[in-house]
Design an enzyme around this catalytic site. Structure first.
Site, PDB file in Angstrom:
ATOM      1  N   CYS A 111      -4.047  35.957  15.332  1.00  0.00           N
ATOM      2  CA  CYS A 111      -3.375  36.566  16.473  1.00  0.00           C
ATOM      3  C   CYS A 111      -2.771  35.400  17.246  1.00  0.00           C
ATOM      4  O   CYS A 111      -2.450  34.375  16.638  1.00  0.00           O
ATOM      5  CB  CYS A 111      -4.323  37.438  17.296  1.00  0.00           C
ATOM      6  SG  CYS A 111      -5.824  36.645  17.859  1.00  0.00           S
ATOM      7  N   ALA A 112      -2.576  35.513  18.521  1.00  0.00           N
ATOM      8  CA  ALA A 112      -1.965  34.406  19.264  1.00  0.00           C
ATOM      9  C   ALA A 112      -2.922  33.223  19.376  1.00  0.00           C
ATOM     10  O   ALA A 112      -2.575  32.092  19.039  1.00  0.00           O
ATOM     11  CB  ALA A 112      -1.511  34.876  20.641  1.00  0.00           C
TER      12      ALA A 112
END
Length: 198
Positions: A111-112
């Site tokens: 994810c980020a």
């Protein structure tokens, strides 16, 4: 077998490496065929190749896939907010990770920051395919990537998923002075001392 009656991960998966660029950076090896990291890992073609990664699961709405032809990409469009419906993707993502592993490939889930969305998906996979209860799966992933911290809504969805899989839950949401949190966070927060300044 664990004390909860669930089997543990096979011995061949017991010694994963952590390749670190600092606590928040880098890539963590969760099993022999599953890696967890932040978005910058997905942009490192050489690192993906070196780890034998063949599939990249991008659990963000904000970060595009790199779409290099050597890798298969799966987009899981999720925001890191408590009401995001991550539960809808637990089985699909777990099945994909398992399928890639059966073909002798490896998967990166990112994810980020590699803290909430991707960690939640890895935990769900361990519950489904390695028969770990939620507490065991969380502790397994946290031991390999200490910065993980699924948001509270994701915890509720993981607890529901565990109940669906095993008919019981090993993690509870509890009321604390900080609000309602999973009991694993409450246990972690006991070790914190309030700092009032001098």
């Amino acid at each position: 077998m664990s004390s909860r009656g669930h089997s543990t991960l096979p011995r061949t998966l017991m010694a994963p490496r952590m390749i670190s660029e600092g606590d928040i950076g880098g890539i963590a090896q969760i099993t022999s065929s599953l890696f967890l990291g932040r978005a910058s890992v997905a942009s490192n073609w050489h690192l993906l190749q070196a780890r034998g990664i063949t599939c990249v699961i991008n659990a963000t709405i904000e970060i595009p896939n790199f779409n290099w032809p050597q890798f298969e990409y799966v987009k899981v469009p999720l925001a890191d907010i408590p009401h995001a419906p991550i539960r809808l993707y637990f089985d699909t993502v777990a099945d994909k990770i398992h399928s890639v592993s059966k073909k002798h490939g490896a998967t990166l889930v990112h994810c980020a920051a590699g803290v909430s969305r991707s960690a939640t998906l890895c935990i769900a996979y361990l519950m489904k395919f390695h028969n770990l209860c939620l507490l065991e799966a969380y502790n397994w992933v946290k031991a390999r990537r200490p910065v993980i911290r699924p948001n509270l809504g994701f915890w509720r969805q993981l607890i529901d998923y565990e109940s669906q899989l095993f008919g019981k839950s090993s993690v509870k949401m509890v009321q604390t002075p900080y609000g309602i949190i999973p009991d694993v966070y409450e246990k972690e927060s006991r070790h914190l001392m309030p700092y009032w300044g001098i």
